[in-house]
Design an enzyme around this catalytic site. Sequence first.
Site, mmCIF file in Angstrom:
data_model
loop_
_atom_site.group_PDB
_atom_site.id
_atom_site.type_symbol
_atom_site.label_atom_id
_atom_site.label_comp_id
_atom_site.label_asym_id
_atom_site.label_seq_id
_atom_site.Cartn_x
_atom_site.Cartn_y
_atom_site.Cartn_z
ATOM 1 N N LYS A 183 48.882 29.711 28.541
ATOM 2 C CA LYS A 183 48.758 29.338 27.127
ATOM 3 C C LYS A 183 50.104 29.133 26.430
ATOM 4 O O LYS A 183 50.235 28.232 25.605
ATOM 5 C CB LYS A 183 47.935 30.380 26.367
ATOM 6 C CG LYS A 183 46.448 30.339 26.721
ATOM 7 C CD LYS A 183 45.658 31.278 25.826
ATOM 8 C CE LYS A 183 44.188 31.271 26.201
ATOM 9 N NZ LYS A 183 43.365 32.013 25.240
ATOM 10 N N ASP A 240 41.465 28.812 19.719
ATOM 11 C CA ASP A 240 41.112 30.241 19.667
ATOM 12 C C ASP A 240 41.121 30.756 18.224
ATOM 13 O O ASP A 240 40.175 31.413 17.784
ATOM 14 C CB ASP A 240 42.098 31.075 20.500
ATOM 15 C CG ASP A 240 41.882 30.901 21.994
ATOM 16 O OD1 ASP A 240 40.735 30.676 22.412
ATOM 17 O OD2 ASP A 240 42.873 30.996 22.747
#
Length: 267
Positions: free
Chosen positions: A71, A107
């Site tokens: 990420k 997210d």
Amino acid sequence: MEFSAPQKRFCVIGDPVSHSKSPLLQTALLAHLGVDAEYLCKPVTAGELPDFLEEVRRGAWQGFNATMPHKVPLLSLLDRLDSSAEEYGAVNTVCNRDGILYGYNTDGPGFLRALADFGVSPAQKRVTVLGAGGAAKAVTRALVKGGAASITLCNRTPERSLALAAESSIMVTCGFSPSQLARGMEGCDLLVNCTSLGMTGGPGNFETLDFLSHLPPHAAVCDLIYAPAETPLLSAARAGGHPTMNGLPLLLHQGILSLSHFLGVPL
Ligand code: NAP
């Protein structure tokens, strides 16, 4: 009978990644939308990431989701970053548009959507967050963006919560001993567990859940874990009369937002 290959190919990459629920979720969403596409699980180690990105640029994949450990490294390896990736300091969604790779973060926005479905607005709320890892970072940034009044960070490793708290003047840190956790609950409107305590196959459970008795009765409790569907923390909170939410709505909303970027349609 002839079978033709699907028009679009997507995947989730990570190391490990076999536990990911994204293939199940995205395959169901793609079928629901009637999109001719497949969504697979693809193990990619940190060292393999640059070669994988070349494979994507050559057209093997139209997009992918990323989980640990990719990420943050993706931030410096893509061609364009959406403001969401910059805002959350991590990329979990990559779209390949004519060989140019665009990075997004779903997210943080997914957490805000999940909270909204739960009937909770973070605006002016006093929030306590347990944990200071990757999930806690996305959650706290979303809470700051959502207008939270204050965030108390309780984490086992103080250096990590101190580093995270340095991001915003509304954040303070509190330790992780039973008495410190109890203190962290006082005056709290919303408690969010971002540690992996209670997760199936995780590091174990909280030493004690007695700290929950210090929560104000109206406080909502959210656990990012979705396996099991109800952690001991959520079960005890529900028994204490608190509204509870597990990690499934976050998983669902981040996935829907990723698909929206992949397909270029608002969802
Ligand atoms: P991470 O970066 O590895 O962070 C783990 C956190 O848990 C850290 O704060 C760590 O504290 C704490 N922790 C781990 N073992 C502990 C122990 N024995 N005692 C006390 N604290 C402990 O992981 P992450 O990516 O933030 O994920 C955290 C959890 O959120 C996982 O269960 C993950 O499955 C879940 N999650 C769910 C979703 C969803 O879609 N629902 C999305 C993301 C994450 P230290 O800093 O002291 O190590």
